[in-house]
Design a protein around this motif. Sequence first.
Motif, mmCIF file in Angstrom:
data_model
loop_
_atom_site.group_PDB
_atom_site.id
_atom_site.type_symbol
_atom_site.label_atom_id
_atom_site.label_comp_id
_atom_site.label_asym_id
_atom_site.label_seq_id
_atom_site.Cartn_x
_atom_site.Cartn_y
_atom_site.Cartn_z
ATOM 1 N N ALA A 1 0.850 -1.189 0.000
ATOM 2 C CA ALA A 1 0.000 0.000 0.000
ATOM 3 C C ALA A 1 0.886 1.239 0.000
ATOM 4 O O ALA A 1 1.758 1.389 0.857
ATOM 5 C CB ALA A 1 -0.914 0.005 1.221
ATOM 6 N N TRP B 1 -10.605 1.536 6.821
ATOM 7 C CA TRP B 1 -9.247 1.820 6.339
ATOM 8 C C TRP B 1 -9.229 1.647 4.829
ATOM 9 O O TRP B 1 -9.595 0.585 4.314
ATOM 10 C CB TRP B 1 -8.232 0.877 6.988
ATOM 11 C CG TRP B 1 -7.986 1.204 8.431
ATOM 12 C CD1 TRP B 1 -8.690 0.757 9.514
ATOM 13 C CD2 TRP B 1 -6.986 2.085 8.931
ATOM 14 N NE1 TRP B 1 -8.185 1.299 10.670
ATOM 15 C CE2 TRP B 1 -7.134 2.120 10.348
ATOM 16 C CE3 TRP B 1 -5.980 2.829 8.341
ATOM 17 C CZ2 TRP B 1 -6.308 2.885 11.164
ATOM 18 C CZ3 TRP B 1 -5.146 3.593 9.154
ATOM 19 C CH2 TRP B 1 -5.317 3.609 10.549
ATOM 20 N N PHE C 1 -6.888 1.578 1.487
ATOM 21 C CA PHE C 1 -5.511 1.357 1.052
ATOM 22 C C PHE C 1 -5.387 1.655 -0.443
ATOM 23 O O PHE C 1 -6.110 1.062 -1.255
ATOM 24 C CB PHE C 1 -5.084 -0.085 1.314
ATOM 25 C CG PHE C 1 -5.087 -0.465 2.766
ATOM 26 C CD1 PHE C 1 -3.986 -0.198 3.566
ATOM 27 C CD2 PHE C 1 -6.192 -1.087 3.347
ATOM 28 C CE1 PHE C 1 -3.979 -0.542 4.904
ATOM 29 C CE2 PHE C 1 -6.199 -1.432 4.683
ATOM 30 C CZ PHE C 1 -5.095 -1.158 5.468
ATOM 31 N N TRP D 1 -2.432 4.889 3.106
ATOM 32 C CA TRP D 1 -3.530 4.312 3.876
ATOM 33 C C TRP D 1 -4.231 5.434 4.642
ATOM 34 O O TRP D 1 -3.592 6.329 5.170
ATOM 35 C CB TRP D 1 -3.037 3.217 4.819
ATOM 36 C CG TRP D 1 -1.878 3.600 5.697
ATOM 37 C CD1 TRP D 1 -1.921 4.053 6.975
ATOM 38 C CD2 TRP D 1 -0.487 3.551 5.348
ATOM 39 N NE1 TRP D 1 -0.657 4.287 7.459
ATOM 40 C CE2 TRP D 1 0.242 3.989 6.480
ATOM 41 C CE3 TRP D 1 0.213 3.173 4.191
ATOM 42 C CZ2 TRP D 1 1.632 4.070 6.488
ATOM 43 C CZ3 TRP D 1 1.592 3.264 4.209
ATOM 44 C CH2 TRP D 1 2.297 3.697 5.348
#
Length: 554
Positions: free
Chosen positions: A90, A102, A104, A93
């Motif tokens: 990632a 979350w 990514f 994030w």
Amino acid sequence: MLHTRVARTRRVALIGLAGALALSVTACAESQRDAGSGNTGTFIFGAAGNPKMFDPIFNDEGETFRIVRQMYDTLIQNKPGTAELEPSLAEKWEPSNEGKTWTFSLRKGVTFHDGTPFNAAAVCFNFDRWFNMKGKAAQSQMIYYGDVFEGFAKNEGDATGEPVYKDCQAKDEHTAVLNLNKAKGAFPAAFTLPSLSMSSPEALKKYNADQVTQTGDSFAYNDYANLHPTGTGPFKFEGWDQGKGEVTLVRNEGHWTKPKLEKIIFKVIKDENGRKQALASGDIQGFDYPAPADYQLLRGQGQNVLIRPSFNILYLGINQKGNPKLQDVKVRQALAYGINREQFVRSKLAEGSEVATQFVPKAISGYNDQLQAIPYDPERAKQLLREAGAEGLTLKFYYPTEITRPYMPNPADTFTAISEDLKAIGIKIEPIAKPWNGGYKDDVQKHGKQDLHLLGWTGDYNDAGNFVGTFFGREKPEFGFNNPELFNALSQADGTVDKAAQKTAYQQVNKQIMDYLPAIPIAYPTPALVVGPKVQGMVASPLTDERFFSVSMG
């Protein structure tokens, strides 16, 4: 776990929600462009024991993780030599929904070692696989997943909690959205766990990766775990010769770090003297956890001893169900007063090691600097035993053999030093030695057969809950106590997303733990890694998170 350090500041920063909002990969990419693959060669590392297998989600021990880290990538990783976060699979994030979502943004152009693409669908496949894992045997081996995500779609093993994970959505090819049922203060740091590495969905399906069987205390794994581990990492699996005790990895030419080595061989040499001799002769080019007494000798041979800042804890475990007398806090306090930890640290541990004041090392946010180490006071210890009616107490003291740990370079010496101190205050010791992977961990952590035992922990990521929550967050056979007040305090600290508030919460919890004293913190050791004079680019990690893409043979 888990377990390591190099020159850096003593206090490493946690990256919280605000700091996680916009992380750029630019600096990382610039540094990695310099690591071209012009230098080639084979690096042979002396391992202390055989790996368990190579599916990261089922692993819980350091010898295997060292190999796994070379073959797999996580969404986020630790910056080499620190516990700070930096991009991996990632590039960015971003948390939202009060830490329960979350997002990514994934690195483009990445493929798994089998040639299949890494994308958002692959990320969601991995998280869904872990969440929906079936079978008591498989779930019981997913220790790190259980600690972080607390439960499964259907709990069949040791996990009993409501799951943190809700679902994962592939918003587009390069954007994965992870939805949680509740916020967890361990994120984003916990995303660096090697157990949460990304595996090829096609390889997982092809080689029956979820098949785990149990016979007694033994587990058997599948072809994916033993023969076809498939990640995106800088090195690819070539073979595991169990007869010779060798694992061979080869360079992944397409990896963005541009690894320098052509090949890595992990060669099992169980005896420490054997590893030392093999390094001196050039048969290997490195090994982990050299004995502190050998540092001067190794340096005199021209070897490079890389000492890691302390990111770990050695403790004396106490099982309150093992002997009813141990349920009396006065008895537990007596044991603590009876151990000369200053002398032990000076005589048995490496330079820079310190006496522990609590179960969290200094580098972790949540360390309580108001707590003082319990002093050595054998007379006070004898008085407490008299007050508790526990004079002449006999205790079964377990310690491991055939192992060297970053927090415990020589288990037999550690046992001898502590047991002699306890004998001096009137405790009768029944010593029980068992091989680390031949009964010790099961007897201590699953069956609770001991009264006292030696264990420790090297942090997996920069979060106090990874220490105290892992030890004391729920009732466990290892410690044999039920303290709902403490469990609740740890749960609340773990669910605190604001980093300043979380720090305060863990400082309070650390005092509460030391008042209750479910175990005795002994020391913050500083383990080392040693490599030969021709090895260049090795960066020792406070998390034992050494990745060999930067290593070359001069």
